[in-house]
Design a protein around this motif. Structure first.
Motif, PDB file in Angstrom:
ATOM      1  N   VAL A 308       0.863  -1.183   0.000  1.00 14.57           N
ATOM      2  CA  VAL A 308       0.000   0.000   0.000  1.00 14.57           C
ATOM      3  C   VAL A 308       0.892   1.223   0.000  1.00 14.57           C
ATOM      4  O   VAL A 308       1.742   1.376   0.892  1.00 14.57           O
ATOM      5  CB  VAL A 308      -0.943   0.022   1.228  1.00 14.57           C
ATOM      6  N   ALA A 309       0.746   2.089  -0.989  1.00 18.42           N
ATOM      7  CA  ALA A 309       1.497   3.337  -1.092  1.00 18.42           C
ATOM      8  C   ALA A 309       0.518   4.503  -1.149  1.00 18.42           C
ATOM      9  O   ALA A 309      -0.565   4.386  -1.722  1.00 18.42           O
ATOM     10  CB  ALA A 309       2.384   3.317  -2.332  1.00 18.42           C
ATOM     11  N   GLU A 310       0.902   5.623  -0.577  1.00 15.65           N
ATOM     12  CA  GLU A 310       0.001   6.771  -0.520  1.00 15.65           C
ATOM     13  C   GLU A 310       0.740   8.045  -0.862  1.00 15.65           C
ATOM     14  O   GLU A 310       1.957   8.150  -0.712  1.00 15.65           O
ATOM     15  CB  GLU A 310      -0.628   6.888   0.870  1.00 15.65           C
ATOM     16  N   ASP A 311      -0.024   9.042  -1.355  1.00 14.33           N
ATOM     17  CA  ASP A 311       0.464  10.401  -1.523  1.00 14.33           C
ATOM     18  C   ASP A 311      -0.609  11.343  -1.004  1.00 14.33           C
ATOM     19  O   ASP A 311      -1.529  10.924  -0.288  1.00 14.33           O
ATOM     20  CB  ASP A 311       0.835  10.676  -2.980  1.00 14.33           C
ATOM     21  N   THR A 312      -0.526  12.609  -1.375  1.00 15.07           N
ATOM     22  CA  THR A 312      -1.461  13.598  -0.813  1.00 15.07           C
ATOM     23  C   THR A 312      -2.892  13.430  -1.318  1.00 15.07           C
ATOM     24  O   THR A 312      -3.841  13.875  -0.670  1.00 15.07           O
ATOM     25  CB  THR A 312      -0.979  15.018  -1.151  1.00 15.07           C
ATOM     26  N   ARG A 313      -3.074  12.781  -2.464  1.00 16.07           N
ATOM     27  CA  ARG A 313      -4.405  12.706  -3.061  1.00 16.07           C
ATOM     28  C   ARG A 313      -4.916  11.286  -3.221  1.00 16.07           C
ATOM     29  O   ARG A 313      -6.126  11.064  -3.218  1.00 16.07           O
ATOM     30  CB  ARG A 313      -4.403  13.407  -4.428  1.00 16.07           C
ATOM     31  N   THR A 314      -4.057  10.295  -3.411  1.00 17.44           N
ATOM     32  CA  THR A 314      -4.500   8.936  -3.707  1.00 17.44           C
ATOM     33  C   THR A 314      -3.770   7.935  -2.831  1.00 17.44           C
ATOM     34  O   THR A 314      -2.730   8.226  -2.220  1.00 17.44           O
ATOM     35  CB  THR A 314      -4.257   8.591  -5.187  1.00 17.44           C
ATOM     36  N   VAL A 315      -4.341   6.712  -2.813  1.00 13.28           N
ATOM     37  CA  VAL A 315      -3.734   5.544  -2.171  1.00 13.28           C
ATOM     38  C   VAL A 315      -3.715   4.428  -3.212  1.00 13.28           C
ATOM     39  O   VAL A 315      -4.744   4.117  -3.814  1.00 13.28           O
ATOM     40  CB  VAL A 315      -4.520   5.118  -0.917  1.00 13.28           C
ATOM     41  N   ARG A 316      -2.498   3.810  -3.382  1.00 13.30           N
ATOM     42  CA  ARG A 316      -2.341   2.739  -4.366  1.00 13.30           C
ATOM     43  C   ARG A 316      -2.115   1.426  -3.620  1.00 13.30           C
ATOM     44  O   ARG A 316      -1.205   1.328  -2.785  1.00 13.30           O
ATOM     45  CB  ARG A 316      -1.167   3.034  -5.287  1.00 13.30           C
ATOM     46  N   VAL A 317      -2.961   0.435  -3.908  1.00  9.93           N
ATOM     47  CA  VAL A 317      -2.847  -0.878  -3.276  1.00  9.93           C
ATOM     48  C   VAL A 317      -2.535  -1.910  -4.355  1.00  9.93           C
ATOM     49  O   VAL A 317      -3.105  -1.875  -5.447  1.00  9.93           O
ATOM     50  CB  VAL A 317      -4.139  -1.247  -2.500  1.00  9.93           C
ATOM     51  N   ARG A 318      -1.602  -2.831  -4.014  1.00 10.42           N
ATOM     52  CA  ARG A 318      -1.146  -3.834  -4.986  1.00 10.42           C
ATOM     53  C   ARG A 318      -1.039  -5.184  -4.276  1.00 10.42           C
ATOM     54  O   ARG A 318      -0.401  -5.300  -3.229  1.00 10.42           O
ATOM     55  CB  ARG A 318       0.201  -3.426  -5.569  1.00 10.42           C
ATOM     56  N   VAL A 319      -1.714  -6.208  -4.863  1.00  6.75           N
ATOM     57  CA  VAL A 319      -1.652  -7.572  -4.352  1.00  6.75           C
ATOM     58  C   VAL A 319      -1.054  -8.440  -5.452  1.00  6.75           C
ATOM     59  O   VAL A 319      -1.663  -8.592  -6.521  1.00  6.75           O
ATOM     60  CB  VAL A 319      -3.047  -8.087  -3.938  1.00  6.75           C
ATOM     61  N   ALA A 320       0.107  -8.999  -5.207  1.00  2.03           N
ATOM     62  CA  ALA A 320       0.827  -9.793  -6.216  1.00  2.03           C
ATOM     63  C   ALA A 320       1.105 -11.182  -5.653  1.00  2.03           C
ATOM     64  O   ALA A 320       1.550 -11.323  -4.500  1.00  2.03           O
ATOM     65  CB  ALA A 320       2.136  -9.110  -6.608  1.00  2.03           C
ATOM     66  N   SER A 321       0.832 -12.196  -6.452  1.00  2.00           N
ATOM     67  CA  SER A 321       1.074 -13.578  -6.043  1.00  2.00           C
ATOM     68  C   SER A 321       1.939 -14.268  -7.087  1.00  2.00           C
ATOM     69  O   SER A 321       1.874 -13.958  -8.275  1.00  2.00           O
ATOM     70  CB  SER A 321      -0.239 -14.335  -5.882  1.00  2.00           C
ATOM     71  N   GLY A 322       2.749 -15.249  -6.620  1.00  2.00           N
ATOM     72  CA  GLY A 322       3.579 -16.009  -7.526  1.00  2.00           C
ATOM     73  C   GLY A 322       2.807 -17.155  -8.145  1.00  2.00           C
ATOM     74  O   GLY A 322       1.614 -17.348  -7.890  1.00  2.00           O
ATOM     75  N   PRO A 323       3.454 -17.962  -8.972  1.00  2.00           N
ATOM     76  CA  PRO A 323       2.788 -19.096  -9.618  1.00  2.00           C
ATOM     77  C   PRO A 323       2.463 -20.179  -8.589  1.00  2.00           C
ATOM     78  O   PRO A 323       3.140 -20.304  -7.567  1.00  2.00           O
ATOM     79  CB  PRO A 323       3.821 -19.580 -10.637  1.00  2.00           C
ATOM     80  N   PRO A 324       1.404 -20.971  -8.835  1.00  2.00           N
ATOM     81  CA  PRO A 324       1.029 -22.018  -7.890  1.00  2.00           C
ATOM     82  C   PRO A 324       2.096 -23.097  -7.798  1.00  2.00           C
ATOM     83  O   PRO A 324       2.521 -23.642  -8.810  1.00  2.00           O
ATOM     84  CB  PRO A 324      -0.280 -22.557  -8.467  1.00  2.00           C
TER      85      PRO A 324
END
Length: 503
Positions: A308-324
């Motif tokens: 989760v990254a944020e700045d003054t106006r927005t919040v960016r969320v990223r969910v990343a998974s590897g191969p099974p």
């Protein structure tokens, strides 16, 4: 035709026949033959008044004009008023009625000139037309507009009641869809975590074959339950339904900790996760939940990273998974219904959603959300309210016509009468200079250039007696805007014998 309308027409015909029957006395200028014709004409007029409202009015005017150029007859005056009102009440458009009124005025003027009668009778005709025909017609127009407003009001009220019932049913269906969406989101996530734990027990070497087999059955049962839940929720969801908006009741940290305790290898790189109010906060939680659910179902054993990254106006969320299991591509939720609902939720929160399969076979889910919720959309004006406002404007326009048309007619009639009066007076006006230049003994031929076109009809009231022995005496106006005094010219054998100013 309904019985009520037939009874009304019969009563109207009987009422209009009363003045005609009163003129049946031969000593009063009537006859039974004229009475029979009048009764038959009125019966026909009443019979066609509903289909052709202007026809009875035109027939009644045509029956009145031969009897009186002033359009006032004892037999048909009541019929003029009644049919004028009914024409305004029943006629949809006004153009034909206005043409009829203009035609009556033009025919009256033509008959006045053909019979060589004074214009005063034509003015009387115009006044009778305005009071006995136009005024009832305007009242009928007002009644029609008022009835239309009342009828439109009841129709709109009934329509709004039906629409409110439809909105209530639609809201109930939407609420069921939201409940179904929450069931899919929460139960699907929990079943996926159960499957993860069962998969861990299935490969645990400390358990016997029977326990491992039972754990495998539990894992498969959880997967089957998840599939059946997805199918049931798909049936309950509306086509194009918005994503559910009820809060999950837990933070992102709690969600990650619960998934980690279930055996999912998940790491949260940002702590504490920024708190977002309203819809953006709910969307942030749902993005993480959907990413973890997809990883648990379709990429078992793969490491998952939540950033989760944020700045003054927005919040960016990223969910990343590897191969099974370290190889093979990871896939999004089966059928894509979870991602479709998630995309709608993020859109309602004012953000954007993206998902992709990486080069190593991993799956990435990423969303950008605003720190503040978007403003609520302004409500759209209801169609029924616009239609009611349009009906009110039409009625106000009809009322304005009912007021301004009579005033305009009166003003126009007054201006016309004033203009004709000035023109008539000018025709009998003798210039004082011309009168002073006339000499006794001059012939009519010598005076023709100075005499007006027409003399007055006679001497003014209480005028002195004319000199005896004169063949004729003519009277002319001495002033344009005054009735007296007048000039009197008396002739004998075509020569001026006497001139005087008569007070």
């Amino acid at each position: 035709m309904p019985v009520r309308e037939r009874l009304f027409d019969l009563g109207l015909w009987a009422l209009l026949c009363v003045p005609v029957l009163l003129k049946s006395d031969p000593n009063d200028g009537g006859s039974w033959g004229l009475v029979a014709v009048g009764v038959a004409v009125l019966a026909g007029c009443v019979a066609v008044s509903r289909k052709w409202p202007l026809v009875p009015l035109a027939v009644t005017v045509a029956a009145s004009l031969p009897a009186s150029l002033e359009l006032f007859t004892p037999s048909y005056s009541l019929a003029l008023i009644a049919f004028g009102f009914l024409a305004g009440r029943r006629q949809e458009h006004t153009a034909a009625a206005l043409w009829l009124f203009g035609a009556v005025a033009a025919v009256g003027l033509l008959l006045t000139r053909l019979t060589h009668t004074s214009l005063g009778q034509w003015f009387t005709l115009l006044l009778a037309l305005a009071l006995a025909v136009v005024a009832p017609w305007l009242i009928g127009r007002y009644v029609r507009q008022y009835d239309r407003l009342v009828r439109s009001g009841w129709e709109l009220a009934d329509r709004m009641e039906r629409e409110q019932a439809a909105v209530a049913d639609r809201e109930r269906l939407r609420e069921r869809s939201r409940i179904a969406g929450d069931m899919h989101d929460s139960l699907g996530h929990d079943l996926a975590l159960i499957a993860v734990r069962a998969g861990a027990l299935e490969v645990d070497s400390e358990l016997g074959p029977a326990q491992q087999h039972a754990a495998g059955e539990l894992r498969r049962a959880a997967a089957d339950a998840t599939a059946r839940l997805r199918d049931i929720i798909g049936v309950l969801r509306e086509d194009g339904a918005a994503a559910p908006t009820s809060p999950p009741g837990e933070t992102v940290e709690d969600l990650v900790a619960r998934a980690r305790s279930s055996g999912l290898a998940v790491a949260l790189t940002t702590t504490p996760v920024p708190a977002l109010p309203g819809m953006p906060g709910l969307a942030l939680h749902r993005v993480v939940q959907e990413g973890l659910t997809n990883a648990a179902k379709h990429a078992p054993g793969a490491a998952v990273t939540v950033t989760v990254a944020e700045d003054t106006r927005t919040v960016r969320v990223r969910v990343a998974s590897g191969p099974p299991g370290g190889s093979g591509p990871a896939l999004p939720a089966s059928g894509g219904t979870g991602l479709v609902g998630l995309d709608e939720r993020v859109r309602l929160a004012g953000g954007t959603l993206a998902h992709r399969v990486g080069g190593n076979g991993g799956f990435t889910l990423e969303a950008v959300l605003p720190r503040n919720p978007p403003p609520a959309t302004a409500p759209v004006a209801h169609t029924s309210a616009r239609e009611l406002d349009r009906a009110r404007r039409q009625v106000r326009k009809g009322l304005a016509q009912a007021i301004w048309i009579p005033l305009a007619l009166l003003v126009a009639l007054g201006a016309l009468m004033a203009g004709v009066a000035l023109w008539t007076q000018h025709q009998s006006y003798l210039e004082p200079e011309d009168y002073a230049g006339m000499r006794v003994g001059q012939s009519l031929a010598e005076l023709a250039e100075d005499l007006p076109d027409r003399p007055l009809d006679g001497p003014p009231a209480r005028a002195p007696a004319e000199p005896p022995g004169r063949d004729e005496c003519r009277y002319y106006r001495s002033a344009m805007l005054a009735a007296i005094p007048v000039y009197r010219l008396c002739f004998v054998d075509g020569h001026l014998a006497d001139k005087a100013e008569v007070p």
